[in-house]
Each structure stands twice: as structure tokens, then as C-alpha cells.
Design a protein around this motif. Sequence first.
Motif, PDB file in Angstrom:
ATOM      1  N   SER A 111       0.849  -1.191   0.000  1.00 55.47           N
ATOM      2  CA  SER A 111       0.000   0.000   0.000  1.00 55.47           C
ATOM      3  C   SER A 111       0.882   1.239   0.000  1.00 55.47           C
ATOM      4  N   ILE A 114      -2.383   9.779  -6.842  1.00 59.82           N
ATOM      5  CA  ILE A 114      -2.896   8.461  -7.235  1.00 59.82           C
ATOM      6  C   ILE A 114      -3.359   8.496  -8.679  1.00 59.82           C
ATOM      7  N   THR A 115      -4.085   9.538  -9.046  1.00 60.86           N
ATOM      8  CA  THR A 115      -4.543   9.678 -10.430  1.00 60.86           C
ATOM      9  C   THR A 115      -3.362   9.729 -11.386  1.00 60.86           C
ATOM     10  N   LYS A 168      -4.899   5.803  -0.631  1.00 66.51           N
ATOM     11  CA  LYS A 168      -3.866   4.800  -0.853  1.00 66.51           C
ATOM     12  C   LYS A 168      -3.953   4.252  -2.271  1.00 66.51           C
ATOM     13  N   LEU A 169      -2.812   3.857  -2.775  1.00 66.43           N
ATOM     14  CA  LEU A 169      -2.744   3.013  -3.961  1.00 66.43           C
ATOM     15  C   LEU A 169      -2.429   1.612  -3.459  1.00 66.43           C
ATOM     16  N   PRO A 219      -6.675   2.098  -6.871  1.00 66.26           N
ATOM     17  CA  PRO A 219      -6.815   3.039  -5.759  1.00 66.26           C
ATOM     18  C   PRO A 219      -7.752   2.463  -4.705  1.00 66.26           C
ATOM     19  N   ARG A 242       0.561   5.112   0.618  1.00 71.65           N
ATOM     20  CA  ARG A 242      -0.298   6.178   1.116  1.00 71.65           C
ATOM     21  C   ARG A 242       0.203   7.530   0.611  1.00 71.65           C
ATOM     22  N   LEU A 250      -4.522  13.279  -3.298  1.00 75.23           N
ATOM     23  CA  LEU A 250      -5.177  12.260  -4.116  1.00 75.23           C
ATOM     24  C   LEU A 250      -4.811  12.365  -5.596  1.00 75.23           C
TER      25      LEU A 250
END
Length: 550
Positions: A444, A453-454, A512-513, A506, A446, A450
Motif C-alpha cells: 500500500s 494516485i490519479t 492509498k494506492l 486506488p 499512502r 489524491l
Amino acid sequence: MSGTRANGTRANDLRARAEEWMAQDPDPETRAELQAILDDREALSARFGSRLEFGTAGLRGELGAGPNRMNRVTVMRAAAGLAARLPAGGRVIIGFDARHGSRRFAGDTAAVLSGAGLRPEVFADPVPTPVLAHFTRTFDDVVAGVMVTASHNPPRDNGYKVYWSDGAQIVPPQDAEISAAIDAVGRVDELPLGSGWPVHAGADLYLDAVSSLRLGGDRDISIVYTPMHGVGRDVLLAAFERAGFPAPVVVPEQADPDPDFPTVAFPNPEEPGALDLALALAEDRNADLVIANDPDADRCAVAVPSPSGWRTLTGDEVGGLLAEHVLRHTTGEDRLAVTTIVSSSLLRSIAAAHRVRFAESLTGFKWIMKAGGPSDRLVFGYEEALGYSVGDDRGVLVNDKDGIGAALAVAALAADAKRDGRTLLDLLDEQARKYGLHATSQLSVRVDDLSLITAAMSRLRAAPPAELAGRTVESIDDLAQPGDGLPPTNGLRFRLAGDARVVIRPSGTEPKLKCYLEVVLPVEGDIVKARARAAAELEALRAALSTVLS
């Protein structure tokens, strides 16, 4: 899934929005909270700059005032939106756990639903989530169920989970329709409110069903159990007694419901240290087994003694053992076993060996319960995050995760093994020799932002790695594209040379990823050496992924 959505609120509107919220808020505590921060732009922005988004997981978030928190106004709006999507006069069952605010939120939900012309019924006391889910699917006139719970989230969180008439969690487009109806709700102090709804005094309906599961006959097993300060204890002990098992020894420090979860940093049996008290007690009592539920008892963790000390089994290991146990005690080629795309591929091999149907679903039990076709009889479903739904020839008992039914099945499985002079570890070794060693792990990542993540997912799609830890990437499945009969989801699956796999997606609930790793090795000779080799190969994959994602 639930999440947070921006309101587009300008900074100079925040105070006005807070004052408008205070004017309709029935809760003196959250009104006082807002009154104290009216001149604190940062604090107001945290509460009013975005809002909790209603999704397939309902709502979940930190307690507090404002649309980006769990509170009475947020709950009443959710109840009014749900009511708008239900048939007039329908019966709705409402349960709640022992978290801060849960009982009050259940009462507010009932008042709003009753005022909207529905027939709410509320459990008198906190109940495990599977009790509510089972009740919802049992009666033809029940149109929906609501469970007020944040499961294994931190103490300051609460949540709101919606079940449809089939006893399963909602899926699209139901979530979007309810969310749109919530958006149309006006002031909650103008909602018509009802009173005087029926209450349920206990969990007998669920207990009758779960204790009659036909999954093995032996009962000689000693168990240490922890409900993790949650609501599982009384129902689990009653279920074990009705099923003829010796009473598990309950960890005293974690026996009573306590919304502050004082003995654990995080009330999730997957978290390091969460089972320490249970393992110490099991060692002292020379127990055969440790079983743990999370606070709403929809998940089940298992630990067993080993030559090197107590060992906690992974969700995939328990899933494989339970699958084989259920399939040995059921009959019929219409049986269906289901797991998710991020869980071990072992279940596919087990299903083939037992000549039953198999299906993969997206992550989450709401999808597991939608897998298969109308001629399939679902007898077992699981996901790697300690979620299991067990059944017998009648099918699964609960159309969601059921930590108490799983605990009974694990106890029966372990008792049968003990009778034959074996342990759960012996059964794992037998499966590895028969099907290959399916070793799984997670990574994971973190993030604070956000958008990272994208960006990471976009980068992986545009320039995927050609190899990972010396294994060639043989194929890539973009799970956002329709395929394999699955709804699109934001994820990537890499199939690697040498029977290995990585899935990246995601998290639906945290910043998290999440990466799910699997290596499958044939076992020839020493199983200990095979496990050591698998662990080393998983660690190499973890290191390679960390580099790729950095």
C-alpha cells in the motif's frame, strides 16, 4: 464507494453556510462545535469545503458538524434521500453498532423514514452487521435495510450502509439515484418525522439460521475469541452454544462494546498488534485456535499455534480452507464459489477440482453477491480482506460478509482436522501440494494528495513496466475497460511470467494506492523451502513495485 465531493464553496461563504447548518441542526453538540469555530476559516473549510459522498458503501467519515462529517443532519438527509427511492409503505429494517452516535443515527433514520410513509423497524440494541443483512433478505415485504456502522474504522468515525431487499449492499445505479435524491433534500428541520416504530429485541432469527449450518460434525475444539471491543460477542457465543461447540474464552480486556477501542491503536484484526491480547491468552490457555471479529463482526481473523509461535492466517489462506470445507459438505454441480479479482487465484483451482462453478467479481461483497447467473447456487464467497460468506446446500446464509458464520465454519473445520490428528497448517500444506503454493501479499502506498494516485495510474497506463523483479510482463488488463463480464473499475492487472500476478487499484476508502501480489509455485519436496522461496519472490515483487510507483 463513499468519499468526499467538493462543494465549490468560496471561503467567504463558509460562515454563512455554517450558520445555515446550525439553524437546522437538532444536535446541541454539533451546534456548539460550529459556534466555536465560526471565525476559524480553516476549520470551517474542513467541514464545509466538501461533503461526504453517498456511494455503494453508503456514507463513512469522521464525526462532527457540517456536510463533510457524520452527524444528525447528514444522516437525516441520507434517510430522506433513501426514502425517496423506496416504495411507499415498504418495511425497512435498521440496525446499529456501539460506536459514538450510532443509536441516535438509527433513531433519526427511523423518524425520517416513518415521516415519509415507510414502515421502519429498529433493533433495540447494537447488533452485528450480518444480523441486519440476514434479516433484510428474509422477509418479502422488506424493501431495504440500514446499518449504522463504521466497521473497523478509527473511533472518531461512523458510517451508514444501505442494503436492498435481497440483503446485499447496493450497487450502481442505486447509489447514484439515492445520492441525487439526497441532493434534492431541503432543510432537515422541515422534514416530517414519525414516531413509535417497532423494535426487535434480539438476533434469534439469525441465530436459528447460522447455528443450523451443516458444515461438519466434530465439536472438540478450544478457542480464544475477541470481539475487538465491538458487538459480536453475545451473538457469537450464542451461536456457538446452539451449534454445540464449547464456549470460546473471550479476551476480557476487549469483551465489552467500547466505542473508544482503548486496547488497540486501530480496531482492525488485520493491523499489527491488534491480536496481541488474544494470542497471549491463547498461549496461556493452550488453545487450539484464535478467532477475532472486527467491531461490527462482519470480518473474521484466524490464528493458529505453530512450532515458532502463533501464526495469523491471511485472508486468502482462510478463504482457501473454508472453500474446500464448504464444498466437501455440499453437493450439486450448480454450486457457485466466488472471489474477487484481487484475491488469490486458488479458489478457481479448488472449484475446478470439486466440479463446481466459479466466478470472479470486482472488489467488495456487493459485487461478490451479484456474480454468477440465475441458475447458480452460491455456497461460498470470500475476499482477501477477511470477508467470508458461508453456506450449505441451502446456499449462503448472508448476502454479505459474515464474521460469525465464518467463525463457526472455521471452528468446525479445525475440529474435524483435530479429530484426524491434523491442524489448519497441515491442511494448508495439503492444498499447496495439490494445487500449487498460492502465496499472496500486498503493498500500500499512502499519499497526502489524491491527485498523486490519479497521476500514478495514468503513468502506469501510458508507460507500463516491461518487467517486474526479473519477470516479464506478459499481458496487461486495464480494468477500466469492459471485459471478462465485469463492470469497469479503476485498476490494472499485470500477468507475469512464471505464474505471477499483480493488481493495482486506488483504495475506495483511504488515500492509498493498493497493490495485490500473487506468486504460484509447484511444490515438489520440502514445503518449508517452497514457502521460503515464495516469500522471497513476493518481497522482490514488492521492492520492484515500490520503485515503479515512487
